[in-house]
Motif scaffolding. Structure first.
Motif: not given
Length: 542
Positions: A315, A342, A372
């Protein structure tokens, strides 16, 4: 007049700087951290005490013949005991076995330092059923590898070579040099142990309490990754060259607050499993201004293992201003994505002669939610296969052999919310290929301001909620868009080669909701070609 000329020069300078910034130049690392399209966590370089421990003071000899494993370890231990600082590898030719890092230490190799990891495989151990890395650290804080030095992993003494990957001269030279060939003659191995290692490991399956000694007969098969920093915080890799790795070159795992910048990876195009930079389950990380030659994936995102509920294992990652040559993919996701990913921003990168440009891959049993992802300002040339690829059948038989949907579980690949813009590619085999699963389509993908020249145009299988705006595909392909079992596809202001005879070929019972706007298809012989059972209402050209 003189002042006018000076003012004009100043104005031109300012305009040049502004235009450079607008096109992605002259941007430092801090710019990207500040302007990420998602909220980044803290990324800051670690700080080190002002102490320097020169490995020469601990008995190291830079003649390329003296083994310096012990001297380097002593320098690192002394630096650690003093509270940290810099361990200096000065210019010279330094032969060594494995190096283990410690917290609060900056391992700095000066310009002119060439660190040779020994080709004596007995110096390397096995850890948790895998080859222990050559340069390694785990559960560290405030650690760095810096300087312009070069680390050579002696990978040619470890790696097998597929005949299909080798030029005839290289293949003949290796066979003459020694080593062993597989029974079918398709693979060359440096050692007999390496070739037989996989079969030996199968005999260990199901056995408990295995030790390093149990794995020892397969050591040459369990090739070490060259550099791993694992489960660590505040990590900086700045400047070094990693070359000729036995396996992956550089694989940070489970790191938080990670900076990788100005790094060079030099692996031959035929290097088996010669990935360049693989980020595994890292958070708050940036890969900036690196140059890569790889035998496998270039800059790759991986995630696997346990994860906190609702939190992706990988992430908040930025990939900016890198150049990738001769890799299986320039920017790559997967294949193991089961930990989830993400917030990834890939921007201002150049890919040349890679097998695939943007390569998003996974398969059933390896997948998870990847979402995303923002990809923009990518420049590609001479891409062997797809410029942009989404594949959910990595190393599987492929959609042709698929017998239909299976139950969705937490390891089903899910690719969604990808935002791809300002991508330009000259000369690929395929412009765009999107392949989802019957039970889980690739979805919510938007491509904006994309121009690609390729032999084959655009195809999508099991895709949904795809928007293409200002996408231009220059191709001799007679069909621009081939859509199968795809729905809610919105094409706006499409550009395409005038030789096309079909604009959209739509097939499959799931195909529906395809709209085309602001696009002149009047000169195309068949604007729409529908497969059996596909209603005319499935495709609407406005």
């Amino acid at each position: 007049m003189k002042n006018s000329k000076l003012n004009l020069l100043a104005l031109l300078t300012v305009l040049y700087f502004c235009s450079s910034v607008a096109f992605g130049q002259e941007r430092d690392m801090e710019y990207y951290i500040k302007n990420a399209p998602f909220k980044m966590g803290t990324i800051a370089a670690p700080q080190f005490a002002d102490r320097t421990f020169n490995i020469k003071d601990f008995g190291a000899v830079g003649d390329g013949q003296t083994l310096n494993t012990g001297a380097i370890a002593k320098a690192i231990a002394a630096c650690s005991a003093a509270g940290g600082g810099t361990v200096l590898i000065p210019a010279g030719l330094w032969l060594t076995g494995p190096i283990e890092l410690k917290s609060n230490i900056n391992l700095h190799a000066d310009h002119g330092a060439l660190i040779l990891f020994s080709a004596d495989h007995s110096l390397y151990s096995v850890m948790n059923g895998r080859g222990k890395p050559q340069l390694y650290g785990e559960k560290l804080e405030n650690v760095a590898i810096t300087g312009d030095g070069i680390y050579d992993g002696a990978g040619d003494t470890w790696r097998p070579l597929k005949k299909t990957k080798a030029a005839p001269t290289l293949w003949n030279d290796l066979v003459k040099s020694g080593g062993v060939l597989s029974k079918d003659g398709a693979m060359w191995w440096p050692t007999q142990q390496g070739m037989e290692g996989e079969a030996y490991l199968k005999t260990l399956k199901g056995k408990k309490d295995l030790t390093e000694a149990d794995y020892a007969p397969a050591k040459d098969f369990l090739r070490p990754i060259m550099v791993i920093v694992a489960n660590s915080k505040n990590v900086l890799i700045d400047g070094p060259t990693f070359k000729n790795s036995p396996n992956f070159a550089f694989n940070p795992k489970g790191c938080t607050n990670l900076i990788i910048r100005n790094v060079k990876i030099e692996n031959e195009y035929y290097a088996q499993n010669g990935d360049a930079i693989d980020l595994s389950t890292c958070k708050n990380a940036i890969v900036y201004h690196c140059t890569v030659h790889a035998g496998d994936d270039g800059i790759c995102m991986k995630s696997s293992g346990s994860k906190d509920k609702g939190t992706a294992a990988l992430e908040n990652v930025i990939i900016a201003e890198n150049i990738v040559y001769h890799a299986h993919g320039g920017f790559v996701v997967g294949s193991n994505t089961d930990g989830g990913m993400n917030n990834i921003w890939v921007t201002n990168n150049t890919f040349v002669n890679t097998d695939v440009g943007i390569r998003i891959k996974s398969s059933r049993g390896r997948g998870g939610l990847v979402h995303n992802v923002f990809i923009d300002h990518i420049y590609m040339h001479d891409i062997l296969n797809e410029a942009i690829l989404f594949s959910t059948y990595y190393e599987d038989a492929g959609p042709e052999g698929d017998k239909g949907p299976v139950a969705v579980d937490d390891k089903t690949p899910r690719f969604e919310d990808f935002h791809i813009s300002n991508v330009y590619c000259n000369n690929a085999k395929v412009a765009v290929s999107i392949v989802g699963l019957p039970e889980m389509p690739v979805s919510k993908i938007d491509l904006t301001d994309v121009t690609i020249s390729a032999t084959k145009a655009f195809s999508a299988l099991e895709a949904a909620d795809i928007t293409l705006k200002n996408v231009k595909i220059i191709s001799p392909d007679k069909t621009v868009y081939t859509l199968n079992n795809s729905r809610n596809i919105n094409i706006v202001n499409a550009g395409f080669d005038g030789a096309a005879t079909v604009f959209i070929a739509a097939d499959g019972p799931k195909t529906s909701g395809i709209t085309v706007t602001a696009t002149n298809v009047s000169k195309v012989q068949n604007a729409v070609k529908l497969g059996p059972g596909v209603p005319k209402s499935a495709v609407i050209i406005k």
